[in-house]
Design a protein around this motif. Sequence first.
Motif, PDB file in Angstrom:
ATOM      1  N   ASN A  94       0.831  -1.202   0.000  1.00 49.08           N
ATOM      2  CA  ASN A  94       0.000   0.000   0.000  1.00 49.08           C
ATOM      3  C   ASN A  94       0.871   1.261   0.000  1.00 49.08           C
ATOM      4  OD1 ASN A  94      -2.385  -1.455   0.005  1.00 49.08           O
ATOM      5  ND2 ASN A  94      -2.559  -1.457   2.235  1.00 49.08           N
ATOM      6  N   LYS A  95       1.964   1.223   0.755  1.00 48.46           N
ATOM      7  CA  LYS A  95       2.876   2.365   0.789  1.00 48.46           C
ATOM      8  C   LYS A  95       3.580   2.555  -0.552  1.00 48.46           C
ATOM      9  CE  LYS A  95       3.709   2.270   5.778  1.00 48.46           C
ATOM     10  NZ  LYS A  95       4.692   2.102   6.864  1.00 48.46           N
ATOM     11  N   HIS A 137       9.706  -0.077  -3.041  1.00 48.90           N
ATOM     12  CA  HIS A 137       8.563   0.345  -3.846  1.00 48.90           C
ATOM     13  C   HIS A 137       8.621  -0.159  -5.284  1.00 48.90           C
ATOM     14  CE1 HIS A 137       7.551   2.554  -0.377  1.00 48.90           C
ATOM     15  NE2 HIS A 137       8.346   3.584  -0.570  1.00 48.90           N
ATOM     16  N   GLU A 183       1.135   4.414  -2.714  1.00 46.28           N
ATOM     17  CA  GLU A 183       1.072   5.814  -2.282  1.00 46.28           C
ATOM     18  C   GLU A 183       2.333   6.577  -2.700  1.00 46.28           C
ATOM     19  OE1 GLU A 183       0.529   5.392   1.884  1.00 46.28           O
ATOM     20  OE2 GLU A 183      -1.529   4.649   1.715  1.00 46.28           O
ATOM     21  N   ASN A 190       2.368   8.763  -5.886  1.00 47.11           N
ATOM     22  CA  ASN A 190       1.678  10.049  -5.892  1.00 47.11           C
ATOM     23  C   ASN A 190       2.240  11.075  -4.930  1.00 47.11           C
ATOM     24  OD1 ASN A 190      -0.181  10.215  -7.896  1.00 47.11           O
ATOM     25  ND2 ASN A 190      -1.903   9.466  -6.706  1.00 47.11           N
ATOM     26  N   LYS A 191       3.407  10.805  -4.342  1.00 47.76           N
ATOM     27  CA  LYS A 191       3.982  11.755  -3.391  1.00 47.76           C
ATOM     28  C   LYS A 191       4.394  13.036  -4.104  1.00 47.76           C
ATOM     29  CE  LYS A 191       5.410   9.334   0.697  1.00 47.76           C
ATOM     30  NZ  LYS A 191       6.430   9.283   1.745  1.00 47.76           N
ATOM     31  N   ALA A 249      -5.589  -1.132  -2.820  1.00 51.55           N
ATOM     32  CA  ALA A 249      -4.545  -0.104  -2.832  1.00 51.55           C
ATOM     33  C   ALA A 249      -4.742   0.868  -3.979  1.00 51.55           C
ATOM     34  CB  ALA A 249      -3.167  -0.751  -2.931  1.00 51.55           C
ATOM     35  N   LYS A 292      -6.718   4.158  -3.655  1.00 50.28           N
ATOM     36  CA  LYS A 292      -6.147   5.292  -2.947  1.00 50.28           C
ATOM     37  C   LYS A 292      -5.447   6.270  -3.891  1.00 50.28           C
ATOM     38  CE  LYS A 292      -5.290   2.554   1.217  1.00 50.28           C
ATOM     39  NZ  LYS A 292      -4.264   2.088   2.171  1.00 50.28           N
ATOM     40  N   LEU A 293      -5.237   5.833  -5.119  1.00 49.04           N
ATOM     41  CA  LEU A 293      -4.484   6.663  -6.057  1.00 49.04           C
ATOM     42  C   LEU A 293      -5.329   7.793  -6.630  1.00 49.04           C
ATOM     43  CD1 LEU A 293      -2.558   3.995  -8.124  1.00 49.04           C
ATOM     44  CD2 LEU A 293      -1.555   5.793  -6.761  1.00 49.04           C
ATOM     45  N   ARG A 294      -4.725   8.959  -6.727  1.00 50.50           N
ATOM     46  CA  ARG A 294      -5.316  10.010  -7.520  1.00 50.50           C
ATOM     47  C   ARG A 294      -4.949   9.735  -8.965  1.00 50.50           C
ATOM     48  NH1 ARG A 294      -2.645  12.860  -3.475  1.00 50.50           N
ATOM     49  NH2 ARG A 294      -1.072  13.570  -4.964  1.00 50.50           N
TER      50      ARG A 294
END
Length: 279
Positions: free
Chosen positions: A13-14, A89, A17, A20-21, A264, A267-269
């Motif tokens: 999940n990280k 990642h 994420e 998109n940081k 997961a 959660k993404l834009r």
Amino acid sequence: MKTPDKITESLFNKSIEFLNKPVKEILIGGVLAGIFVSLAAITSVTVCSDMSSYFGNGFTKLIFGVVFTLGLTLIVLSGSELFTGSNLHIVSIYKDKRSIKKVFRNWMLIYLSNFIGAIILTFLVFKAGVLNDVSIQKYIINITKSKLNLTMTEAFTRGILCNFLVCLAVRVGEASEEVSGKIMGYIYVIGAFVINSFEHSIANMFFIPTGILVGSRNGIYFSWKAFFVGNLLPVTIGNIIGGGIFVGIVYYIMHSKYFNTKSASNKLRNIKGDRYENF
């Protein structure tokens, strides 16, 4: 504590994420992580610089490893960005090739900002007079000499082994919800890579430039080319393989069947108008 498959799910999940940081968050977090690793390095050197003559090399390395855990503890608990940890990642690339540009862009930003952080700490340590101590100077010079005397094969292999352990330490820390549990896990696993003199690319961004500068003050000249080409390059590639493939991808293959990877992706834009539904 989390079960191994839950650890893998949390890290997956990280990884999603991570795509998109914001750039500003990555750069600031990267500089801080470079400073934290460098703080751990100089603190370990200060503690151990004259210890081996009293307690022997083995015990000195043990203490060096325990003290060096400061770096990962500060990074994880502050939410900073460390290149070697971010190698985990890579699972997003393994799962969907469309993420490759995003992952490598973020890696490059973190790598550069980690280097900036290490150089900032090197400058501050010089200005603070920490390196005026003769025993610390000798210790830094010996560390630099040993790193630059490695063959490219040795540096590459030690890079694999180092980040294999660093990313395992991240997994161990992820297992616990308590700060004390995370730190205890880091001490043993990070200690193992330090004790065995494995090669960490970001730590070397502090150790070797500092050693080059200290050496030049003492009439000992190390090559910047040897640093960048002979050490940093093979160590960095080894770190990516050791952490990304041997830990990130291997554990994802082992455990992905136990959790829903589609959750997961929600959660993404949008990334350039394209949502990663296929994760």
